[in-house]
Design a protein around this motif. Structure first.
Motif, PDB file in Angstrom:
ATOM      1  N   ALA A  82       4.978   7.562  10.576  1.00 20.26           N
ATOM      2  CA  ALA A  82       5.777   8.744  10.235  1.00 20.26           C
ATOM      3  C   ALA A  82       4.966   9.726   9.398  1.00 20.26           C
ATOM      4  O   ALA A  82       4.098   9.332   8.607  1.00 20.26           O
ATOM      5  CB  ALA A  82       7.026   8.324   9.468  1.00 20.26           C
ATOM      6  N   TRP A  83       5.249  11.005   9.604  1.00 19.17           N
ATOM      7  CA  TRP A  83       4.611  12.045   8.802  1.00 19.17           C
ATOM      8  C   TRP A  83       5.112  11.968   7.368  1.00 19.17           C
ATOM      9  O   TRP A  83       6.309  11.856   7.111  1.00 19.17           O
ATOM     10  CB  TRP A  83       4.906  13.428   9.370  1.00 19.17           C
ATOM     11  N   LEU A  84       4.182  11.989   6.426  1.00 19.09           N
ATOM     12  CA  LEU A  84       4.532  12.013   5.013  1.00 19.09           C
ATOM     13  C   LEU A  84       3.860  13.217   4.362  1.00 19.09           C
ATOM     14  O   LEU A  84       2.707  13.533   4.669  1.00 19.09           O
ATOM     15  CB  LEU A  84       4.070  10.724   4.317  1.00 19.09           C
ATOM     16  N   PRO A  85       4.562  13.908   3.472  1.00 18.92           N
ATOM     17  CA  PRO A  85       3.981  15.081   2.807  1.00 18.92           C
ATOM     18  C   PRO A  85       2.901  14.665   1.818  1.00 18.92           C
ATOM     19  O   PRO A  85       2.791  13.484   1.457  1.00 18.92           O
ATOM     20  CB  PRO A  85       5.196  15.693   2.099  1.00 18.92           C
TER      21      PRO A  85
ATOM     22  N   MET B  37      23.623   2.665  15.164  1.00 18.75           N
ATOM     23  CA  MET B  37      22.652   1.842  14.452  1.00 18.75           C
ATOM     24  C   MET B  37      21.504   1.420  15.366  1.00 18.75           C
ATOM     25  O   MET B  37      20.333   1.428  14.972  1.00 18.75           O
ATOM     26  CB  MET B  37      23.343   0.603  13.869  1.00 18.75           C
ATOM     27  N   ARG B  38      21.811   1.079  16.618  1.00 17.53           N
ATOM     28  CA  ARG B  38      20.752   0.692  17.561  1.00 17.53           C
ATOM     29  C   ARG B  38      19.796   1.865  17.803  1.00 17.53           C
ATOM     30  O   ARG B  38      18.577   1.687  17.877  1.00 17.53           O
ATOM     31  CB  ARG B  38      21.357   0.215  18.880  1.00 17.53           C
ATOM     32  N   LEU B  39      20.348   3.060  17.916  1.00 14.71           N
ATOM     33  CA  LEU B  39      19.509   4.234  18.149  1.00 14.71           C
ATOM     34  C   LEU B  39      18.656   4.559  16.920  1.00 14.71           C
ATOM     35  O   LEU B  39      17.494   4.948  17.045  1.00 14.71           O
ATOM     36  CB  LEU B  39      20.387   5.426  18.528  1.00 14.71           C
ATOM     37  N   PHE B  40      19.221   4.401  15.723  1.00 13.27           N
ATOM     38  CA  PHE B  40      18.432   4.599  14.513  1.00 13.27           C
ATOM     39  C   PHE B  40      17.284   3.592  14.456  1.00 13.27           C
ATOM     40  O   PHE B  40      16.161   3.920  14.061  1.00 13.27           O
ATOM     41  CB  PHE B  40      19.309   4.452  13.269  1.00 13.27           C
TER      42      PHE B  40
ATOM     43  N   LEU C 219       9.770   3.957  16.561  1.00 11.88           N
ATOM     44  CA  LEU C 219       8.845   4.999  17.005  1.00 11.88           C
ATOM     45  C   LEU C 219       8.176   5.700  15.827  1.00 11.88           C
ATOM     46  O   LEU C 219       7.027   6.139  15.931  1.00 11.88           O
ATOM     47  CB  LEU C 219       9.588   6.041  17.851  1.00 11.88           C
ATOM     48  N   SER C 220       8.895   5.829  14.730  1.00  9.45           N
ATOM     49  CA  SER C 220       8.373   6.526  13.552  1.00  9.45           C
ATOM     50  C   SER C 220       8.660   5.695  12.310  1.00  9.45           C
ATOM     51  O   SER C 220       9.513   6.043  11.491  1.00  9.45           O
ATOM     52  CB  SER C 220       9.030   7.912  13.436  1.00  9.45           C
TER      53      SER C 220
ATOM     54  N   LYS D 174      10.761  12.453  20.580  1.00  4.65           N
ATOM     55  CA  LYS D 174      11.688  11.387  20.972  1.00  4.65           C
ATOM     56  C   LYS D 174      12.407  10.765  19.776  1.00  4.65           C
ATOM     57  O   LYS D 174      13.614  10.506  19.834  1.00  4.65           O
ATOM     58  CB  LYS D 174      10.960  10.301  21.764  1.00  4.65           C
ATOM     59  N   ALA D 175      11.676  10.493  18.690  1.00  5.03           N
ATOM     60  CA  ALA D 175      12.319   9.883  17.519  1.00  5.03           C
ATOM     61  C   ALA D 175      13.423  10.780  16.979  1.00  5.03           C
ATOM     62  O   ALA D 175      14.530  10.311  16.668  1.00  5.03           O
ATOM     63  CB  ALA D 175      11.279   9.589  16.436  1.00  5.03           C
TER      64      ALA D 175
END
Length: 705
Positions: A223-226, A458-461, A467-468, A437-438
């Motif tokens: 995942a992108w982090l600042p 919840m499954r989709l999360f 993915l991320s 997609k995420a």
């Protein structure tokens, strides 16, 4: 076959210094623990072991493992680096894999003979805890087992193997496991420009690179982090463990007028080795080709040749050919992704409009305008913002509906207006863009949660986080969904993880504080709100602090805080309602309170005309109407609120107070029962002024059922 390898009945095994390499089982075991390496790296190891001591040139290895030579040497360098980590080898002082500079590699370890199986009849007498030794029959002479016994033995073997693997993992739990598939974290690029305001340009290039690599099949992108969430003091190995990746891409960027210099580096987190690096000095117009070159070099180093020869990366990283438009777009995205306030969103929209002024066909800039207005609508519940969002999204759709960012924005638009099926259609279309997609899965999850299907949500999360992984924004949205579904503690836990990953996000701290306040943990909530305020003064945080002052009985201070929040966001009916509540408690505030309730009710009615699936908005409208003396209107709004599936714990508490105001105590008691059954803390009930006045609660928190 060299000495030390066992090749019998198709088996191929190698043993050296506590290491066992089994080709058939595809396992590499060191000191009893399985070392996970990528399939290509394992294949390279076998190629080196089959003729130990022999120098194998790079082209031969690339031919044998990758099937061709049209891949960058970086893929081989990365495989060797991963093998050295798995074998605990040192590139400078190799015990097993030696590099012959510019030529190739050789295995320099000493292979050991595989131990022969001991014949049963020659085994010495032995006993285990008094049990006599029973020799097993020779191969070929054993009695054939019936199928049911064969199945039992296979099951037993599988169980024993599982136990052995679990034991091995337990013994090596202290050491981080290598990623089985190629994985990478793209760090925020660092600006070396004299103008420190150029941060947005360096960070923007990094976020574009992150999104592009996320679209490459076979690469797992963290995942992108600042920047504030990255500890630059960590060495490469520690950073890899924290981010859960095998490689890290970092770069420095210097921009001077119409020239730029980018120095990029891809590092292996297993041993800190640089797998690839290059410096580019070019004119500004070459930024798109440069980005594409960096992405292609990184991707081919990780997975080998790209099926489309990098065309997908070039397309993703060239949203426009106008550098000025791209520069304005990067600034807009940087402003949009900062802690969102109405001011920041307005600045982002202005930057996107600037990008469109340079390139009128820049669809992603138009999608950015759409997103900015949607967020204004969601945060402020402003009908004007919704109208602007609708117009902006329509323009983006006309420009290029194939872009994932456009489909995602359309999904967000329909989700915001409660048109769930339309939202799902666009989110599913956005899934076709791997880089989105995420986010598309998160949109689908929120849509299903809003229709009362938290299990599917919840499954989709879960899929989105796969993915991320470690994405603070996804964790924040998951936490809010859990909170709305009544799982308050789970929501708090998710938000705690989110703020830990992204401690500089004022909006996450605000949401976290709101959940803590809803659970009755006011002291912790104040701490979270103060963290949020130290980053950026958000209207909701100021409003929540006003609510806490209201509960303490400091009504005049609460009213002052609510006025400050309204000054930042005058279109939010909930803020006007909070001001009315505080004014109603003041000896001289009745007339002002009525005006504020009237304004809140009118704005809520306008909002619900466009978004009819917001249960809490109906519940608040009922409260305003009750305080304006409209009992019939209040009952109708309560009916509508309770017909919706989401957020019924908070709705029940609010409606209990509304029924208390209009004098229907039995219905107020019924809603209190529902609120308690849903887990609303007793401290929240005790702090409700309407329930106190009706004799249903008191400030000491004693139940009066």
């Amino acid at each position: 076959m060299a000495s030390g390898a066992e090749v019998r009945q198709g088996a191929e095994r190698y043993r050296f210094d506590g290491v066992v390499v089994d080709a058939a089982a595809h396992t590499l075991v060191r000191d009893g623990g399985i070392q996970q390496v990528e399939p290509k790296a394992f294949a390279v190891l076998l190629e080196l072991l089959r003729p130990p001591g022999e120098l194998i040139d790079r082209d031969r290895l690339l031919d044998a493992v990758w099937g061709h030579r049209h891949v960058t040497p970086g893929v081989l360098t990365r495989a060797i680096a991963q093998l050295r980590t798995a074998l605990n080898d040192n590139a400078l002082h190799p015990r097993y894999i030696q590099t012959q500079h510019a030529l190739g590699y050789r295995f320099v370890g000493t292979l050991e003979e595989e131990p022969e199986a001991v014949p049963a009849e020659s085994a010495p007498d032995a006993s285990v805890e008094g049990e006599p030794y029973r020799p097993m029959p020779h191969a070929g002479t054993e009695r054939r087992l019936e199928p049911r016994y064969q199945a039992g033995l296979w099951l037993l073997a599988a169980l024993l193997l599982a136990l052995a693997l679990a034991w091995g993992a337990r013994q090596h739990r202290g050491a981080p496991a290598l990623a089985v598939s190629p994985s990478i974290a793209v760090l925020p690029f660092t600006t070396l420009s004299d103008d420190r305001r150029d941060d947005y340009f360096a960070e923007g290039l990094a976020t574009e690179m992150h999104s592009a690599l996320a679209g490459v099949r076979g690469i797992k992108v963290a995942a992108w982090l600042p920047p504030e969430a990255i500890d630059r003091k960590l060495d490469m190995q520690a950073l890899g463990r924290k981010l859960g990746v095998a490689t890290v891409l970092d770069a420095t960027v210097r921009r001077e007028g119409q020239r730029f210099r980018i120095s990029a580096r891809l590092s292996d987190t297993g041993n800190g080795v640089t797998l690839w690096s290059r410096t580019y000095e070019r004119d500004a117009a070459a930024i798109f080709d440069t980005q594409s070159e960096i992405a292609s070099e990184v991707a081919t180093t990780l997975v080998g040749v790209l099926p489309d020869a990098g065309e997908g990366l070039r397309k993703r990283l060239t949203p426009t050919r106008n550098f000025a438009a791209f520069d304005a777009y990067l600034l807009g995205m940087w402003q949009l992704m900062k802690p969102r306030s109405e001011v920041a969103e307005g600045e982002a929209i202005a930057s996107f409009n600037n990008a469109l002024a340079q390139d009128a066909k820049f669809a992603r800039a138009q999608a950015g305008i759409c997103r900015g207005h949607i967020w204004q609508f969601i945060a402020a519940r402003s009908v004007d913002a919704l109208n602007r969002a609708t117009q902006a999204c329509d323009r983006a759709r006309q420009m290029d509906p194939r872009i994932g960012a456009v489909q995602l924005a359309l999904g967000d638009l329909y989700a915001a207006t409660g048109e769930t099926q339309k939202a799902l259609m666009h989110y599913r279309a956005a899934e076709n863009d791997a880089s989105e997609k995420a986010n598309a899965l998160v949109g689908e999850a929120k849509a299903h949660a809003s229709t009362g299907n938290p299990e599917l949500a919840m499954r989709l999360f879960t899929q989105a986080l796969e993915l991320s992984p470690g994405n603070p924004l996804i964790l924040g949205r998951l936490g809010y969904m859990q909170y709305q579904a009544g799982a308050v503690q789970e929501g708090i836990t998710s938000l705690a993880k989110a703020v830990d990953l992204d401690p500089g996000n004022a909006r996450l701290w605000s949401t976290y504080g709101g959940m803590l306040m809803a659970s009755g943990r006011n002291a912790d909530a104040i701490h979270a709100f103060e963290k949020s305020m130290s980053i950026e003064p958000l209207e909701h945080v100021i409003g929540n602090l006003g609510l806490l002052k209201y509960e303490e009985g400091n009504y005049r201070e609460a009213a002052d805080l609510h006025r400050k929040s309204i000054a930042l966001d005058s279109d939010n009916f909930e803020l006007w309602g909070n001001l009315a509540d505080a004014l109603a408690e003041l000896p001289d505030g009745a007339a002002q309170a009525r005006d504020a309730y009237s304004k809140a009710a009118g704005m809520a009615e306008s909002f619900l005309a466009h978004k009819s699936d917001d249960a809490m908005a109906y519940s608040l409208l009922a409260w305003y109407r009750a305080n304006l003396g409209d009992a019939a209107g209040a009952r109708e709004s309560i009916r509508r609120a309770e017909a919706l599936p989401v957020g019924q714990d908070e709705v029940a508490l609010r409606n209990a107070g509304t029924f208390a105001v209009i004098g229907d105590i039995p219905q107020a008691r019924l809603r209190l029962q529902r609120a308690r059954a849903a887990g609303i803390p007793e401290a929240r009930i005790a702090g409700d002024k309407a329930l106190q006045r009706a004799g249903l609660a008191n400030s000491a928190g004693v139940r009066r059922d």
